[in-house]
Motif scaffolding. Sequence first.
Motif, short mmCIF file in Angstrom:
data_model
loop_
_atom_site.label_atom_id
_atom_site.label_comp_id
_atom_site.label_asym_id
_atom_site.label_seq_id
_atom_site.Cartn_x
_atom_site.Cartn_y
_atom_site.Cartn_z
N ILE A 128 3.89 0.35 31.11
CA ILE A 128 4.83 -0.75 30.99
C ILE A 128 5.94 -0.57 32.02
O ILE A 128 6.60 0.47 32.05
CB ILE A 128 5.44 -0.80 29.58
CG1 ILE A 128 4.33 -0.79 28.52
CG2 ILE A 128 6.29 -2.05 29.42
CD1 ILE A 128 4.84 -0.57 27.13
N VAL A 129 6.13 -1.58 32.86
CA VAL A 129 7.08 -1.50 33.97
C VAL A 129 8.38 -2.22 33.60
O VAL A 129 8.36 -3.31 33.04
CB VAL A 129 6.47 -2.12 35.24
CG1 VAL A 129 7.48 -2.15 36.39
CG2 VAL A 129 5.21 -1.35 35.65
N PHE A 130 9.50 -1.57 33.94
CA PHE A 130 10.82 -2.14 33.67
C PHE A 130 11.72 -1.97 34.88
O PHE A 130 11.63 -0.97 35.60
CB PHE A 130 11.50 -1.43 32.49
CG PHE A 130 10.86 -1.67 31.16
CD1 PHE A 130 11.28 -2.71 30.35
CD2 PHE A 130 9.83 -0.86 30.72
CE1 PHE A 130 10.70 -2.93 29.13
CE2 PHE A 130 9.24 -1.07 29.50
CZ PHE A 130 9.67 -2.11 28.69
N ARG A 131 12.58 -2.94 35.08
CA ARG A 131 13.66 -2.81 36.05
C ARG A 131 14.89 -2.30 35.31
O ARG A 131 15.29 -2.86 34.30
CB ARG A 131 13.95 -4.18 36.69
CG ARG A 131 14.98 -4.14 37.81
CD ARG A 131 15.09 -5.50 38.46
NE ARG A 131 16.07 -5.51 39.54
CZ ARG A 131 16.34 -6.58 40.29
NH1 ARG A 131 15.68 -7.71 40.09
NH2 ARG A 131 17.24 -6.52 41.24
N ILE A 132 15.50 -1.22 35.82
CA ILE A 132 16.64 -0.62 35.11
C ILE A 132 17.94 -0.74 35.89
O ILE A 132 18.98 -0.26 35.43
CB ILE A 132 16.37 0.85 34.75
CG1 ILE A 132 16.22 1.70 36.03
CG2 ILE A 132 15.16 0.98 33.86
CD1 ILE A 132 16.24 3.20 35.76
#
Length: 277
Positions: free
Chosen positions: A192-196
């Motif tokens: 699961i990819v997230f921008r932080i």
Amino acid sequence: MNNLVLITKALEYIEGNLTEDLKTEDISRNLYCSKSSLEKLFRIVTNMSIRDYVIRRRMSKAARDIVSQSYDESFLNLAVKYGYGSNEAFTRAFKGIWHMTPSEYKRNPVRYELFPALRLDPELMEDVTMTTRKKVDISELYDYIQERRDFFIVAIDIKSLVPINEISHEAGDLAILTALNRLSDACGEEDIVFRIGGDEFVALTNSKEGSYAESIIHKIISQNGDTFKYGDIDIPLSLYATCYKLSNIDMKYSELFSNLQKALDVRKECVDNLDNK
């Protein structure tokens, strides 16, 4: 009202009214401040106009709507939902952010939110002139981490985004999209990819094996120096990449961002030191 508290409340107001007829005048009136002061402060803190931020958030939400299992409406209905009077105007706005049409996106959806809601921490900023990291809403990531304990995280950051932004902010946005695509393409279906942050991203893998995370890093690093196209310009893009497990699985949500950043900063410092030798 403190300037940073003002911007925080403006962000909250925008997020709660993305499907309404949202104008800067409405935001400033609800926050009891002048339109010109709000616009100036917003640009200083976020490096973008209120209008540009609203468009990014609306198109991010629209993208999620498009791939939602419950979504079976026409794109025109979706356009109206986010304040566009025609399918053509909505398509132009969507393509400006995602570099593909809504129809193309529906056929090939991505597994991340390109522009999550921006969050500021007034306690970390003394005034609007300070350089600081801007947080995004990573509450969904926090929930997944509670479920996937002891699973590896892969983190990336763009090397030298500032010179790309100096070409144009559109080029910077395209660099961010390219970086996210490289991370997403290197990951498996269950990751699961997230921008932080502004140009910082993580992938919560579905593996407890360090070798799996390292294989993702290898795929990403092997593309360093490859270019993306902005108009007639070929712009090279390189990324920092690292992997780790979060040591404190019982951390509070407020601690997650700083812990992710610390691990990424250690890797960046090591790479920069090697590059300078």
